[in-house]
Design a protein around this motif. Structure first.
Motif, short mmCIF file in Angstrom:
data_model
loop_
_atom_site.label_atom_id
_atom_site.label_comp_id
_atom_site.label_asym_id
_atom_site.label_seq_id
_atom_site.Cartn_x
_atom_site.Cartn_y
_atom_site.Cartn_z
N LEU A 177 11.56 -72.02 -4.13
CA LEU A 177 11.94 -73.41 -3.92
C LEU A 177 13.06 -73.42 -2.90
O LEU A 177 14.08 -72.72 -3.07
CB LEU A 177 12.41 -74.05 -5.22
CG LEU A 177 13.00 -75.45 -5.13
CD1 LEU A 177 11.91 -76.47 -4.82
CD2 LEU A 177 13.75 -75.81 -6.41
N VAL A 195 13.60 -75.52 -14.50
CA VAL A 195 12.14 -75.55 -14.53
C VAL A 195 11.68 -75.74 -15.98
O VAL A 195 12.22 -75.12 -16.90
CB VAL A 195 11.54 -74.26 -13.95
CG1 VAL A 195 10.02 -74.23 -14.15
CG2 VAL A 195 11.87 -74.12 -12.47
N LEU A 228 11.07 -68.72 -7.58
CA LEU A 228 10.22 -69.23 -8.66
C LEU A 228 9.05 -68.29 -8.96
O LEU A 228 8.12 -68.67 -9.67
CB LEU A 228 9.66 -70.61 -8.29
CG LEU A 228 10.65 -71.75 -8.06
CD1 LEU A 228 9.89 -73.04 -7.76
CD2 LEU A 228 11.58 -71.94 -9.25
N ILE A 238 10.04 -79.44 -11.85
CA ILE A 238 11.30 -78.93 -11.34
C ILE A 238 12.35 -80.04 -11.45
O ILE A 238 12.05 -81.21 -11.19
CB ILE A 238 11.15 -78.47 -9.88
CG1 ILE A 238 10.17 -77.29 -9.81
CG2 ILE A 238 12.50 -78.10 -9.26
CD1 ILE A 238 9.70 -76.97 -8.41
#
Length: 268
Positions: A177, A195, A228, A238
């Motif tokens: 990310l 997350v 991630l 997220i």
């Protein structure tokens, strides 16, 4: 109200604008009651989503109602004020609700706020989307904890993405990310990337897990990278989690907060 059924990747969300100011011991809740066709009675009210506490200017609140798809329901906004005697705490402005809608769609992950909220939402307000006094990284709109001033004391809220299925990886491949952010946090206040994973077996979202280091201090616009890869192939949401919790009597004030723009999920 009979909620629509959903198919495939479709979700059902209650979305509304709210502004609120609650004193200690007081809160607001979104609740739902289901019609029992067999017994011809309404079920007890149950709370869905996070409670509304502390205070926030107008912001979009999003509550996932997918678990109730196809049911006949009533939806309530439940206000409660219950300060203990002798605490010296006073009441505040309360809770204001507007622009209520129930949205059915297959959510799409977006990394830009140029078209507004898209399928982003918040669990406790605070976050706003639009033009920021500090200026956005790209284009004219971004997300921030307060687009025209400091965030409030003792606030916490997540800016939550649409559901997204992350790609699988093989060999040395990774998924990251990446986003641009501007931040100014006072002492005791932080930002976190989190997350939540969808558990297809139990049919529920898992608890939020913090990824990478906390965001603290201050910085002008810069690139933040969060690995991630451990969620490759998973269905996730997220969140950017803001929390402000200065201890009483410290004399610490709030600051400009956290601004997010140009979000990308990159596989390489």
């Amino acid at each position: 109200l009979e909620l629509d059924s959903v198919n495939g990747a479709e979700e059902l969300h209650l979305r509304f604008q709210n502004s609120f100011s609650y004193s200690s011991y007081d809160a607001g809740y979104v609740q739902i009651s289901l019609w029992d066709e067999l017994d011809s009675v309404w079920s007890e009210w149950e709370t869905v989503g996070q409670p509304i506490v502390d205070y926030s200017g107008w912001s979009l609140k999003d509550v996932d109602l997918t678990a109730y798809a196809g049911e006949t329901v009533r939806i309530a906004f439940y206000h409660t004020a219950n300060r203990p005697a002798g605490t010296g705490v006073n009441e505040s402005l309360g809770w204001y609700i507007d622009a209520i809608e129930i949205v059915k769609k297959a959510p799409a992950f977006s990394g830009s706020f140029e078209d507004g909220w898209s399928d982003w939402g918040t669990d406790r307000g605070v976050w706003q989307v639009g033009e920021a006094d500090i200026g956005c990284y790209e284009g004219t709109q971004c997300a921030g904890t307060n687009l025209s001033g400091n965030y409030g004391a003792y606030t916490d809220s997540r800016l939550v993405s649409a559901t997204v299925e992350l790609d699988d990886v093989s060999g040395p491949e990774e998924i990251h990310l990446r986003f641009q952010h501007y931040f100014s946090f006072s002492s005791y206040d932080f930002g976190y990337v989190q997350v939540s994973e969808w558990d297809a077996v139990s049919g529920v979202w898992q608890e939020w897990v913090t990824m990478g280091d906390a965001v603290s201090g201050s910085s002008t616009w810069s690139l933040k990278d969060v690995d991630l890869t451990s969620y490759a192939g998973k269905t996730v949401r997220i969140a950017f989690y803001h929390t402000a919790n200065r201890p009483a009597g410290t004399g610490v004030n709030e600051s400009l907060g956290w601004y997010i723009d140009s979000i990308n999920i990159v596989k390489f």
